[in-house]
Write an enzyme that holds these catalytic residues in place. Structure first.
Site, PDB file in Angstrom:
ATOM      1  N   GLY A 585      10.991  -3.521  -1.631  1.00 27.11           N
ATOM      2  CA  GLY A 585      10.968  -3.031  -3.000  1.00 27.11           C
ATOM      3  C   GLY A 585      11.213  -1.540  -3.046  1.00 27.11           C
ATOM      4  N   GLY A 587       9.858   2.005  -5.136  1.00 27.35           N
ATOM      5  CA  GLY A 587       8.828   2.506  -6.032  1.00 27.35           C
ATOM      6  C   GLY A 587       9.018   3.972  -6.297  1.00 27.35           C
ATOM      7  N   GLY A 588       8.110   4.523  -7.058  1.00 24.49           N
ATOM      8  CA  GLY A 588       8.190   5.920  -7.440  1.00 24.49           C
ATOM      9  C   GLY A 588       8.251   6.842  -6.242  1.00 24.49           C
ATOM     10  N   GLY A 590       9.278   6.013  -3.083  1.00 25.85           N
ATOM     11  CA  GLY A 590      10.268   5.718  -2.055  1.00 25.85           C
ATOM     12  C   GLY A 590      10.506   4.223  -1.911  1.00 25.85           C
ATOM     13  N   VAL A 592      10.392   0.563   0.161  1.00 27.30           N
ATOM     14  CA  VAL A 592       9.465  -0.150   1.035  1.00 27.30           C
ATOM     15  C   VAL A 592      10.222  -1.189   1.856  1.00 27.30           C
ATOM     16  CG1 VAL A 592       7.306  -1.424   1.114  1.00 27.30           C
ATOM     17  CG2 VAL A 592       7.775   0.068  -0.820  1.00 27.30           C
ATOM     18  N   LYS A 605       6.565   2.126   3.891  1.00 26.59           N
ATOM     19  CA  LYS A 605       7.080   2.849   2.733  1.00 26.59           C
ATOM     20  C   LYS A 605       7.659   4.164   3.197  1.00 26.59           C
ATOM     21  CE  LYS A 605       5.510   2.704  -1.399  1.00 26.59           C
ATOM     22  NZ  LYS A 605       4.724   2.689  -2.616  1.00 26.59           N
ATOM     23  N   ASP A 701      -1.181   6.065 -11.446  1.00 20.66           N
ATOM     24  CA  ASP A 701       0.035   5.279 -11.629  1.00 20.66           C
ATOM     25  C   ASP A 701      -0.279   3.783 -11.591  1.00 20.66           C
ATOM     26  OD1 ASP A 701       2.679   4.986 -12.229  1.00 20.66           O
ATOM     27  OD2 ASP A 701       3.418   5.372 -10.203  1.00 20.66           O
TER      28      ASP A 701
END
Ligand SMILES: *[C@@H]1O[C@H](CO)[C@@H](O)[C@H](O)[C@H]1NC(C)=O
Ligand SMILES: *[C@@H]1O[C@H](CO)[C@@H](O)[C@H](O)[C@H]1NC(C)=O
Ligand SMILES: *[C@@H]1O[C@H](CO)[C@@H](O)[C@H](O)[C@H]1NC(C)=O
Ligand SMILES: *[C@@H]1O[C@H](CO)[C@@H](O)[C@H](O)[C@H]1NC(C)=O
Ligand SMILES: *[C@@H]1O[C@H](CO)[C@@H](O)[C@H](O)[C@H]1NC(C)=O
Ligand SMILES: *[C@@H]1O[C@H](CO)[C@@H](O)[C@H](O)[C@H]1NC(C)=O
Ligand SMILES: *[C@@H]1O[C@H](CO)[C@@H](O)[C@H](O)[C@H]1NC(C)=O
Ligand SMILES: *[C@@H]1O[C@H](CO)[C@@H](O)[C@H](O)[C@H]1NC(C)=O
Ligand SMILES: *[C@@H]1O[C@H](CO)[C@@H](O)[C@H](O)[C@H]1NC(C)=O
Ligand SMILES: *[C@@H]1O[C@H](CO)[C@@H](O)[C@H](O)[C@H]1NC(C)=O
Length: 884
Positions: A585, A587-588, A590, A592, A605, A701
């Site tokens: 995935g 994300g904010g 970086g 993963v 990550k 977050d």
């Protein structure tokens, strides 16, 4: 609470070492610290049952009064409880005891009331170790002592044992005992161990065995086997006569055991003190004490809550095997152990001794060491009479009288104001004051201080208020102080010092007005936390003979991960992820990737290098995060930092993130019960960050993509604490990814620019609305309606059925759905004060879940067994001390 998705994956891990430890050297009391409280100063005595030498407590504390217990106690009990020190004065009284920092100690505090006050007033008060609460002491019977034991590794060369008056009676204490332990024993993943139960199975010997039978002076309580339908067996031969493992249970304890009366299993259990948060470690000691005939065998398996835990185990003749789990048992309402004989065993199972401990997290950090040293010197220089004991600033709320401190984030508390007005000070102004570098407010008025106003006061850069009025100071005021006073950066008051020359004239009688502005003392800074430097560098290594680890379900992490270096090189990451082959995935912070360490799956990550702090800070933050443990937070296993390559390695969460499940990307639809469990899990993770960490951590977050699901659909929060690594202050805009995600961001944040726990509550409310409705936070249409607006318009029509995800086809309890909506709407209240705390949200969500479960007629509890509770808390905490 046992939150469904019954999960217990047992990674059986057995490491039977090779090294033999030969116990030929005589054991002595070396390293023992044995303090009898309330006995005359400088006196000491040797207890005649144990041969332990006790010394007076007078050198360890300078407050409290000595009292003597009633004579019938003296007739029956050991001498160390014949006296008490009681503390009618002061909210918090502390012993300071020198220890060897970094050594693992068994710390035992004993409280025998013995009607010392002649009134039989039985108090309740709190016991602290340094700034951290250890336990509550509740005396229920004046002739039964309350004993508290903790296994802890002090970071410094001293500990503070403090008694805090909570308004329920005068605190007192009878004895404090410290026993050094081997650092290879009683290892936890995190936290210290408080004794829950320690029993000598098959023994009827009262009083309990302790030193000199036990080289570590543990107290082994006899367990009445008849209560559990067990029979006692014993041997007259010596168990472990030549060698023993590091746990070293006493031979005399191991020489008695019990077996079940019939062919059935041996069962014992205990109820969790709090299923949501309590964690336990268990140590079971086995030795064969029957000489088996050629056609006899004894072999058994052990189950925990019906699931295989360890086995088959064949105890060795007259040799101890200690069995324990290297990570905590957690998340269950009840822990039910059963020991079954295996098919070809001719004899029933056997058990010789059991220890159970609960985990205590002592997270509050102690005051900055420089400040502690300075204030201690100031105290002794002026012979200050106040009750100034224990840590000066911590715990918050119990700082020393006349001190104020700043408690900001990840640094230890600092002393920011010192008020020694009217304290009878004589002599010069102590140079030690200059070491209190964070001082903003200093009041030395109305004393008999003499000498000049020292230059070093002008070195205190943060000083805003300096009051030296009404003393006998002489000479002139240092130029720099005068300048700071003139330019308004310092409020200086020097009046009523007959011999002191001001800058303009001498003998100025009129005093300056003290402007009582104490600059903000740092306030309640959040977004950060401190973990005391306890348990640094935990490594699991079993090399002694006959010690077996059983890994229960890894609430935290897989045992094989634990032993791995936590800092990884970039090339290791490449290998781990097979050159970043599989993306899990984005994300904010970086991307993963999926990886493997040995046979354990992990998520790696890789952080975008943009705004990370320097290595030192990164490393210290990450190390702290690695020590934040909760079953609803994803576990951080390790990290990598090489130039611009920064990575964090997490446990792998098999079922991805919550959003995938709500948005319909996945085939199966989460039912209502699943949804409530996930919401409760996430809420508990946040509750822990807000209320279980000191100081609290604000996630900043919270959103569906940061709620991950493991193979059992058990939810855990991800990315907590990352905002710490990527600082967002410095006037950056809220639009940056790291400062929050549109749709989840607390509207009050725009006004106050101040993120608090309540900002997380808002975001959680949005998540809960998404869980209920399966609609995105912000509608993907032209209107971009926020889910809270949509729900509130639907609620106005009183239409709950159309709010809940239509794919559930009405398959949920209506009341439960109403309540979930109410909770969510309260959380997204525009005014932060109207939002509940996460603890309140957790409690309400649990009620929702109960309501739904009542509908589906499923209990939260597992099925009951007919075994009985082994011992309850009262028995474990109120141990009667040895008779004489
Ligand atoms: C204890 O011993 C110290 C030093 O030997 C002495 O100064 C003090 O007076 C003694 N206290 C009592 C109560 O005897
Ligand atoms: C504890 O150690 C400190 C510093 O080493 C020393 O000054 C103090 O006297 C010791 N206290 C006791 C009671 O031994
Ligand atoms: C306190 O304990 C003693 C000894 O076990 C017992 O005899 C007595 O009845 C108890 N008192 C109360 C008030 O429970
Ligand atoms: C135990 O202490 C020894 C030396 O005191 C140290 O080398 C070792 O690493 C420690 N082991 C653990 C598990 O902390
Ligand atoms: C012990 O055995 C008796 C008789 O079989 C039974 O009634 C009792 O419930 C048993 N107790 C426990 C704790 O199992
Ligand atoms: C084991 O052998 C003894 C005699 O050596 C005999 O009395 C006993 O019945 C045997 N037990 C079993 C379980 O076979
Ligand atoms: C004991 O455990 C072993 C290993 O898992 C298993 O093969 C065996 O069937 C178990 N026996 C019993 C009686 O549960
Ligand atoms: C149980 O019996 C089987 C077959 O007789 C044997 O292979 C096995 O080793 C035995 N297990 C134990 C623990 O004695
Ligand atoms: C410490 O803080 C309290 C509460 O804010 C305040 O009332 C008190 O005056 C302060 N004391 C000093 C010495 O600054
Ligand atoms: C400082 O202490 C004096 C005397 O105890 C007290 O009157 C005064 O209010 C204190 N000042 C502050 C700011 O707390």
């Amino acid at each position: 609470m046992a939150m469904g998705f019954k999960h217990f994956n047992f990674f059986a891990l057995m490491l039977v070492g090779l090294g033999l430890i030969v116990a030929v050297h005589a054991q002595d009391q070396s390293g023992f610290i044995s303090i009898a409280c309330g006995v005359p100063a400088n006196s000491s005595f040797t207890d005649d049952t144990t041969g332990i030498n006790y010394i007076s407590d007078a050198t360890f504390i300078d407050s409290g009064v000595s009292k003597s217990v009633s004579t019938d106690i003296k007739a029956t009990d050991q001498q160390q409880v014949w006296n008490v020190r009681s503390f009618p004065q002061g909210n918090r009284n502390c012993y300071t005891i020198n220890v060897t920092g970094g050594t693992k100690y068994l710390i035992r505090a004993t409280f025998m009331h013995g009607n010392y006050d002649g009134k039989g007033n039985l108090p309740q008060f709190d016991l602290y170790l340094g700034p951290n609460k250890w336990d509550t002491v509740k005396v229920l019977n004046s002739s039964i002592s309350v004993i508290k034991e903790l296994i802890d590794v002090p970071s410094w060369n001293y500990i503070h044992v403090c008694l805090v008056n909570t308004g329920l009676g005068t605190p007192f204490i009878s004895a404090i005992e410290l026993r050094p332990l081997k650092n290879t024993t009683y290892i936890t993943k995190a936290g210290s161990l408080a004794l829950f139960l320690r029993v000598d199975v098959g023994s009827k010997t009262s009083p309990a065995y302790r030193y000199p039978y036990d080289v570590y002076d543990r107290l082994w309580m006899p367990l009445d086997s008849s209560l559990l339908n067990w029979t006692d067996i014993r041997t007259s031969l010596t168990v472990d006569s030549k060698i023993h493992n590091d746990y070293h249970p006493p031979s005399i304890v191991m020489s008695t055991a019990a077996t079940p009366i019939d062919d059935g299993p041996m069962e014992f259990n205990w109820n969790s003190e709090d299923a949501a948060t309590a964690e336990y470690y268990i140590y079971i000691h086995f030795a064969e004490i029957v000489k088996l005939q050629g056609n006899q065998s004894r072999s058994f398996n052990i189950t925990l809550n019906g699931k295989y835990w360890y086995g088959p185990l064949v105890p060795d003749y007259l040799s101890t095997i200690s069995l324990y789990s290297p990570s905590a048992l957690a998340g269950q309402a009840k822990y039910d152990f059963s020991i079954f004989k295996t098919e070809n065993s001719t004899l029933p199972p056997i058990m010789n001794a059991v220890e159970i401990y609960s985990v205590k997290y002592l997270l509050q950090s102690e005051t900055d060491q420089g400040d502690v040293d300075a204030i201690a010197k100031i105290k002794s220089t002026y012979g200050i009479k106040r009750i100034w004991q224990g840590d000066p600033c911590a715990p918050k709320g119990y700082s020393w009288e006349g001190l104020n401190c700043s408690y900001d984030g990840d640094t230890p508390p600092r002393i920011t104001s010192l008020n020694l007005s009217s304290s009878g000070l004589v002599g010069n102004i102590s140079a030690d004051i200059s070491n209190l570098v964070m001082l903003q407010y200093l009041d030395l008025s109305n004393n008999s201080l003499t000498g000049s106003v020292p230059d070093f006061l002008s070195q205190l850069q943060n000083l805003r208020v300096l009051n030296l009025e009404r003393n006998q100071l002489s000479g002139s005021i240092p130029i720099q102080l005068n300048e700071r006073s003139k330019n308004g950066s310092l409020s200086l008051s020097v009046g009523d010092n007959p011999n002191l020359c001001g800058s303009d004239s001498c003998n100025k009688k009129k005093s300056n007005v003290v402007v009582p502005i104490v600059a903000s003392l740092g306030g309640l800074l959040i977004l950060a936390f401190i973990v005391a430097a306890i348990f640094l560098g935990i490594r699991i290594k079993r090399r002694e003979q006959h010690v077996i680890m059983v890994d229960n379900e890894s609430n935290f992490q897989n045992p094989s991960l634990e032993s791995i270096q936590r800092q990884f090189t970039y090339s290791e990451l490449l290998k781990m992820t097979n050159n970043f082959e599989r993306i899990l995935g984005k994300g904010g912070f970086g991307t993963v990737y999926r990886g493997n360490i040995d046979d354990t799956q992990v998520a790696v990550k890789m952080l975008s290098p943009s705004s990370v702090q320097g290595f030192q800070q990164f490393q210290s933050e990450v190390k702290l995060l690695m020590r934040v443990h909760h079953r609803n937070l994803t576990t951080l296993v390790g990290y990598c930092y090489e130039g611009t390559n920064m990575g964090l390695i997490y446990e792998y969460m098999a079922n991805g993130d919550l959003e995938e499940h709500l948005s319909g990307e996945r085939a199966n639809i989460l039912n209502w019960e699943d949804r409530l469990r996930i919401a409760t899990d996430a809420a508990q993770g946040l509750e822990y960050l807000h209320h279980g960490c000191k100081p609290p951590i604000v996630h900043r977050d919270v959103k569906c993509t940061n709620i991950l699901l493991n193979e059992n659909f058990h939810a855990k929060l991800a990315d907590f604490g990352l905002s710490k690594i990527f600082p967002t202050d410095g006037g950056t805009h809220v639009s940056t990814v790291v400062a929050g995600t549109p749709g989840y961001l607390d509207p009050e944040y725009y006004i106050s620019n101040w993120l608090t726990e309540k900002s997380d509550v808002y975001s959680f409310g949005v998540v809960l609305l998404e869980i209920i409705t399966s609609r995105p936070a912000i509608e993907r249409s032209q209107e971009r309606t926020h889910v809270s607006q949509w729900v509130s318009s639907m609620l106005a029509q009183g239409d709950i059925k159309n709010i809940v995800d239509p794919r559930l086809r009405g398959n949920f309890n209506i009341n439960s759905a109403w309540k979930a909506c109410e909770i969510a709407m309260a959380c997204v209240s525009p005014t932060s004060t109207k939002r509940p705390t996460m603890s309140q949200a957790v409690a309400e969500l649990k009620e929702c879940l109960e309501t739904e479960l009542a509908r589906t007629k499923k209990g939260l509890e597992g099925d009951s067994t007919n075994s009985i509770e082994m011992l309850n808390m009262n028995l474990t905490t109120e141990l009667r001390p040895l008779a004489r």
